[in-house]
Design a protein around this motif. Structure first.
Motif, short mmCIF file in Angstrom:
data_model
loop_
_atom_site.label_atom_id
_atom_site.label_comp_id
_atom_site.label_asym_id
_atom_site.label_seq_id
_atom_site.Cartn_x
_atom_site.Cartn_y
_atom_site.Cartn_z
N UNK A 244 1.07 -1.34 0.08
CA UNK A 244 0.17 -0.07 0.00
C UNK A 244 0.92 1.24 -0.05
N UNK A 245 1.79 1.28 -1.04
CA UNK A 245 2.59 2.53 -0.89
C UNK A 245 1.82 3.86 -1.36
N UNK A 246 1.91 4.65 -0.10
CA UNK A 246 1.26 5.92 -0.43
C UNK A 246 -0.18 5.82 -0.37
N UNK A 247 -0.66 4.83 0.40
CA UNK A 247 -2.18 4.82 0.40
C UNK A 247 -2.92 3.95 -0.68
N UNK A 248 -2.05 3.74 -1.88
CA UNK A 248 -2.96 2.89 -2.89
C UNK A 248 -2.49 1.45 -2.72
N UNK A 249 -3.37 0.94 -3.22
CA UNK A 249 -3.17 -0.69 -2.98
C UNK A 249 -2.81 -1.23 -4.42
N UNK A 250 -1.55 -2.00 -4.28
CA UNK A 250 -1.07 -2.92 -5.42
C UNK A 250 -1.80 -4.25 -5.63
N UNK A 251 -2.81 -4.52 -6.24
CA UNK A 251 -3.70 -5.50 -6.21
C UNK A 251 -3.12 -6.89 -6.72
N UNK A 252 -1.91 -6.87 -7.24
CA UNK A 252 -1.60 -8.31 -7.51
C UNK A 252 -2.14 -9.08 -8.84
N UNK A 253 -3.33 -8.09 -9.22
CA UNK A 253 -3.84 -8.55 -10.45
C UNK A 253 -3.39 -7.74 -11.77
N UNK A 254 -3.49 -8.71 -12.62
CA UNK A 254 -2.54 -7.86 -13.98
C UNK A 254 -3.89 -7.65 -15.20
N UNK A 255 -3.92 -6.54 -15.48
CA UNK A 255 -4.95 -6.15 -16.40
C UNK A 255 -4.61 -5.14 -17.25
#
Length: 549
Positions: A425-436
């Motif tokens: 959650x860098x900077x409060x944004x979620x890195x989902x781990x999903x690719x799209x």
């Protein structure tokens, strides 16, 4: 100009604004507003039993007073180890009224898993089914911080015991435990001291599945809960036309928000049926005539494949959404043909407190002409969804990368895990781990989980694409595709398939089906037929278990 920052691509439907004013910052305040709006309306239905909002308010008051009398303090954690029963909702609200944080635990958790969750959360109170306490928790609790164990039964709040679920079940009392109902009855005439929460206070901890490392406790805040409840009501039409059916497990983020929280907000009745058993659920549809539900497409497929299914089972529904597992265009079309209802796509994670994207109500999702993937919708209001490369840089529209979300639904972090919070959650944004990728109209398409990509002779193969092609075969019920070691190709494609009842197909026929429709490096080199694919309780297929076979 950045397409992401300016959001010129964000579709607008009708006159609905792109942004949404949040009505409540406190989930307990949201609950109280629902009670005040309709005190004598039905809050919960459980088989032939029901609880009004006034009764739910009184029951949760009694629980909160009982917790406080037993030393529970603001910020303490109460763990809920239950199926889809009314006690789950009573425990959630009672925990808030006592100033605490609820910890939702998968009722399928065994001793090792339960021990970890109780220790990691530091829960001081455990609410458990008597059967689960006897089978699992009894040996776990002594080594944790749990000071009070409240046990209850799935037979409470209803009188028509269903032999399909409760055959041979009787009440059990265990030494060292306190009966949940008796504690409430002892304190039901009491009103706990007033309590309120700030928007960033934690409402509950929901644990990730732990597919990479140990499970992490996502800290879902009160703002997270109230915002996503509004999304369900305003954009999904949940509860607006009648009762909500709790098809998803309540411990899961879909159940917590798409069932419980939105039913409190609207307010609307929430129908519970203990756990997912297709014929029990179908009977409940006919008896209680719900108008909305959201669940995994695998659950809906199980209902449609039941011999008892008829189109009338879904005739009361006005809104049906699916999340938690990807939908193929074939499955979407099949649901529409069988029920006459459009199933809408939703996409979110535990860390986004349910949806970050939705297919707008009344609109089918588009299919990407290149990959054949069905869109998971557009970003919900107040939410920015980006597609980024491995270095965290925004990619142009149409390019494939990691899906990253930022908005009021994104959690504050992981419970007592600052390093994992900083990484994911860098900077409060979620890195989902999903690719799209995102098309120019703002529709999001998921290619697959980043970690599930198969590297076959240097070519990228996304399991989702192969699974969608397999779904086009009339005999295929479900499939899962994994990469397995291969001496020549490095990795090769292997598919596991379950077949529809009454259908027949050979592995060779399925391989030929894919070979005709896909590039040579993509089609599966081997197919294994299974009666059932392994799944989580929420309906996600467990590729990691298949990969080990």
């Amino acid at each position: 100009m950045s397409a992401y920052d300016e959001r010129p691509w964000l579709p607008r439907y009708g006159d609905e604004p792109a942004d949404l004013a949040i009505e409540f910052d406190d989930a307990l305040e949201m609950f109280r507003a629902g009670v005040a709006k309709d005190p004598d309306g039905i809050a919960l239905t459980y088989f032939d039993g029901s609880i009004t909002r006034r009764e739910l308010d009184e029951l949760s008051d009694g629980l909160a007073a009982g917790l406080l009398a037993n030393g529970f303090s603001r910020g303490d954690r109460l763990a809920v180890y239950l199926q889809n029963v009314p006690q789950f909702v009573i425990a959630m609200v009672g925990t808030w009224k006592a100033g605490g944080i609820m910890v939702s635990i998968n009722p399928m958790s065994r001793k090792r898993e339960l021990s970890y969750l109780l220790k990691d959360s530091g829960a001081t109170v455990l609410v458990a089914l008597e059967t689960l306490y006897d089978e699992v928790a009894r040996e776990v609790v002594p080594d944790t911080d749990v000071r009070l164990v409240l046990t209850t039964s799935e037979l409470e709040f209803q009188t028509r015991d269903d032999d399909r679920l409760f055959a041979g079940l009787t009440r059990q009392r265990h030494e060292g435990t306190t009966d949940f109902g008796e504690l409430i009855a002892e304190h039901r005439s009491e009103v706990p001291p007033p309590v309120s929460f700030a928007p960033d206070d934690v409402a509950f901890l929901t644990y990730t599945s732990g597919t990479t490392g140990v499970p992490k406790g996502a800290m879902n805040t009160h703002r997270n809960v109230t915002f996503t409840a509004q999304i369900y009501r305003d954009r999904v039409h949940a509860g607006r036309d009648g009762a909500i059916f709790g098809i998803a497990p309540l411990f899961h983020i879909t159940g917590l928000i798409g069932h419980i929280a939105v039913s409190m907000l609207v307010p609307a009745p929430l129908i519970l049926a203990y756990r997912f058993e297709p014929n029990v659920v179908l009977d409940a549809f006919l008896e209680h005539r719900p108008a909305f539900t959201i669940g995994a497409i695998t659950a809906f497929s199980a209902l449609l494949n039941s011999p008892a299914f008829t189109k009338d089972h879904f005739s009361s529904f006005t809104s049906v959404y699916s999340g938690g597992a990807p939908i193929s265009p074939t499955a979407e079309k099949g649901f529409l043909e069988a029920t006459g209802i459009q199933v809408h796509n939703a996409y979110g994670l535990t860390e986004t407190t349910s949806p970050m994207t939705l297919t707008p109500f009344g609109s089918p999702s588009p299919v990407d002409p290149t990959s054949g993937a069905l869109s998971v919708g557009v970003p919900v209001p107040n939410t920015i969804v980006r597609i980024q490369d491995d270095d965290g840089q925004d990619l142009p529209l149409g390019e494939v990368g990691e899906i990253v979300a930022d908005g009021p639904q994104v959690v504050a972090g992981y419970w007592e895990k600052p390093e994992e919070t900083a990484a994911n959650l860098p900077g409060g944004a979620l890195k989902s781990g999903d690719v799209g990728f995102m098309n120019p109209e703002g529709w999001i398409f998921i290619v697959d989980r980043k970690k599930d990509m198969i590297n076959a002779s240097g070519y990228k193969v996304w399991p989702r694409e192969v699974e969608d092609v397999l779904a086009e075969h009339p005999a295929v019920r479900e499939s899962a595709v994994v990469g397995v070691p291969d001496e020549k190709r490095g990795e090769t494609v292997k598919a596991f398939v379950s077949v529809k009842p009454g259908a027949s197909v050979t592995p060779e026929e399925l391989i030929a089906h894919c070979k005709e429709r896909m590039a040579a490096y993509k089609y599966p080199r081997s197919v294994v037929l299974l009666d059932e694919l392994p799944k989580t309780v929420t309906g996600k297929i467990l590729r990691r278990e298949l990969r080990d076979n």
